[in-house]
Design a protein around this motif. Structure first.
Motif, PDB file in Angstrom:
ATOM      1  N   VAL C 129       0.835  -1.201   0.000  1.00 13.40           N
ATOM      2  CA  VAL C 129       0.000   0.000   0.000  1.00 13.40           C
ATOM      3  C   VAL C 129       0.866   1.246   0.000  1.00 13.40           C
ATOM      4  N   SER C 184      -4.478   0.180   6.020  1.00 13.05           N
ATOM      5  CA  SER C 184      -4.180  -1.198   5.620  1.00 13.05           C
ATOM      6  C   SER C 184      -3.532  -1.957   6.771  1.00 13.05           C
ATOM      7  N   GLY C 189      -8.427  -1.845   5.179  1.00 18.03           N
ATOM      8  CA  GLY C 189      -8.377  -1.745   3.722  1.00 18.03           C
ATOM      9  C   GLY C 189      -8.150  -0.314   3.313  1.00 18.03           C
TER      10      GLY C 189
END
Lengths: 239, 59, 221
Positions: C129, C184, C189
């Motif tokens: 990420v 994350s 998420g």
């Protein structure tokens, strides 16, 4: 509007309006202070601290109003090449910065007793802090060139770019969950606060707005004087 | 209402008065600075104009 | 070769030839990050907590550091006037310049970032990420910084001025870049934050060329 692009006409206009701005400002602020500190009741939730609202909320409104005025004047200056508009934008910047500083400082003084902290990094506070930096950046850029008109145009572009921040500030309390309370006066279905509090708030807001015009007029006249001084000096050194 | 309760503001005087005081201070400061600037530039302009006239009067 | 790519290629060639510039940015980036464990102590848990923020702040500073050179040499040797007069729209040239800046600084920053993640004890789940967020965020930095660089051309102390103009405008990228990694790592998420970063990039790509081109035009006047 184009009528007032002419500096002489514009100067005449603001010289005529200045006493009115001064009068409205002094009267509204005096009445506003009377209502804010003496007549208006304490809030049932926030008790006496609600009185900070009467200096905090108008300062925040003016912080955004001045930025919008500055960006609008900058756009007019760039599009129609009206030098008068640049002068208005330049005169507005320090006043807007002062209001933004006051909004942050009084907000902090209100936050301490209400939230238990001087500062939180929520969306509203952060975006207003960015607004203060935008004002400071505008003033720094505007003064950083030997050629004044180059500085005015560069700063005007910056003011327009930074204008994206204004709606972010306005809607930050609706878009993100924050400690800061949402707007309670400017709402579609009418204000959500009692008239005993609305009266001082609107009086103070009117006083602040008139104060902005008063100081802006003074600064614009000083700017025009400076421009004439420069022109005269140039002529005298050439002579 | 007596003076002390007015100053005390329900125990919040320490927050309310500084916010009013600071607002007054900052606004008066910017007003004073702007007016001083106007006055200074006006005087300077008068001086230069006067000088200009004198120069032009010379044969 | 189209004039657009010729311009990008020219800038990259210039950057490579001067070589040191790109390298210096990376060294600066690594150095700033290395200062943090020394400053706040080597506690692994604390470092892991602040890793994403430290890497992002260092990336902002590094991207900004190389920014004031973007138009400076063109301004000094007069090629800026030629660029303004060329038939290629100035808005496209601005994009080309920003692309070249990103390729010579943003991309190296992304490549160096995983190493710094290791230094700061960042958890392995966050790496993907972090890289995605940097990939979406650093082009925005190049675009916004390009406007600042064009505005401060020819100003006194343009380096400091540039940072004053540009850093406040970098803040949204920083906020969402860091919160993507944090989200994350906490298992929420990062899709929303990455989408916002993408949106910021699209917005910047659509709007900054106009401001940048206007600034360049009046700098060349």
């Amino acid at each position: 509007m184009h009528r007032f692009a002419n500096p002489t006409r514009f100067l005449k206009l603001i010289s005529a309006l200045q006493p009115w701005a001064m009068g409205v400002s002094v009267l509204c602020l005096a009445a506003g202070l009377y209502f804010a500190l003496i007549v208006s009741p304490a809030d049932y939730q926030q008790s006496e601290t609600v009185r900070i609202m009467y200096v905090h909320v108008p300062a925040s409104w003016m912080a955004m109003f001045c930025y919008s005025a500055m960006a609008g004047a900058s756009a007019v200056g760039l599009i129609w090449r009206h030098l008068t508009a640049f002068v208005v934008a330049r005169a507005t910047a320090p006043i807007g910065a002062a209001f933004t500083f006051l909004a942050l400082a009084t907000g902090s003084l209100w936050g301490k007793p209400m939230w238990g902290t001087w500062w939180v990094w929520d969306a509203r506070l952060t975006s207003v802090l960015i607004l203060l930096f935008l004002y400071l950046g505008y003033m720094a850029l505007e003064g950083a060139f030997d050629d004044r008109s180059r500085g005015a145009r560069a700063a005007a572009i910056l003011a327009i770019v930074g204008a994206v921040n204004v709606p972010i500030i306005k809607f930050s309390v609706d878009w993100w969950n924050t400690l800061h309370q949402p707007a309670s006066v400017v709402k579609i279905d009418g204000p959500a606060i009692h008239s005993s509090m609305l009266t001082p708030l609107l009086l103070m807001a009117m006083g602040y707005t008139a104060f902005y015009f008063w100081v802006m007029f003074v600064r614009v006249r000083a700017e025009f004087n400076d421009a004439r001084i420069q022109a005269l000096r140039l002529r005298q050194t050439e002579a | 209402m007596d003076f002390n309760t007015f100053i005390d503001m329900g125990g919040y005087g320490a927050f309310i008065w500084p916010s009013y005081g600071l607002s007054a201070l900052v606004l008066v400061a910017i007003l004073w600075q702007s007016r001083a600037r106007l006055k200074r530039s006006g005087a300077e302009l008068e001086r230069l104009r006067h000088k200009d006239d004198v120069q032009e009067d010379r044969p | 070769m189209s004039p657009l790519f010729a311009l990008i290629a020219r800038d990259i060639r210039l950057a490579v030839r001067q070589g040191a510039d790109s390298m210096m940015v990376i060294v600066f980036f690594v150095l700033v990050v290395v200062l943090f464990p020394l400053g706040i102590g080597p506690e692994p848990a604390i470092l892991a907590r602040v890793a994403a923020g430290v890497i992002w702040v260092a990336a902002l500073l590094a991207a900004m550091l190389s920014m004031d050179r973007l138009y400076q040499s063109d301004h000094e040797d007069g090629s800026l006037e030629l660029l303004v007069l060329s038939p290629l729209p100035l808005e496209l040239q601005f994009l080309a310049k920003a692309a070249a800046h990103w390729l010579t600084t943003g991309l190296p920053l992304i490549i160096a970032a995983p190493l710094l993640g290791v230094f700061l004890n960042m958890r392995a789940e966050g790496f993907g990420v972090l890289l995605a967020a940097l990939a979406l965020g650093t082009p925005s930095l190049s675009l916004i910084g390009g406007v600042g660089a064009a505005l401060s051309l020819g100003a006194r102390r343009s380096g400091v001025l540039l940072s004053l103009l540009v850093l406040p405008l970098f803040i949204p990228v920083l906020i969402f870049g860091v919160s993507a990694v944090d989200a994350s790592l906490t298992g929420l998420g990062a899709k929303a934050q990455l989408l916002i970063l993408g949106g910021l990039l699209l917005g910047a790509a659509a709007l900054t060329p106009w401001a940048g081109a206007a600034a360049l035009r009046q700098a060349a006047e």
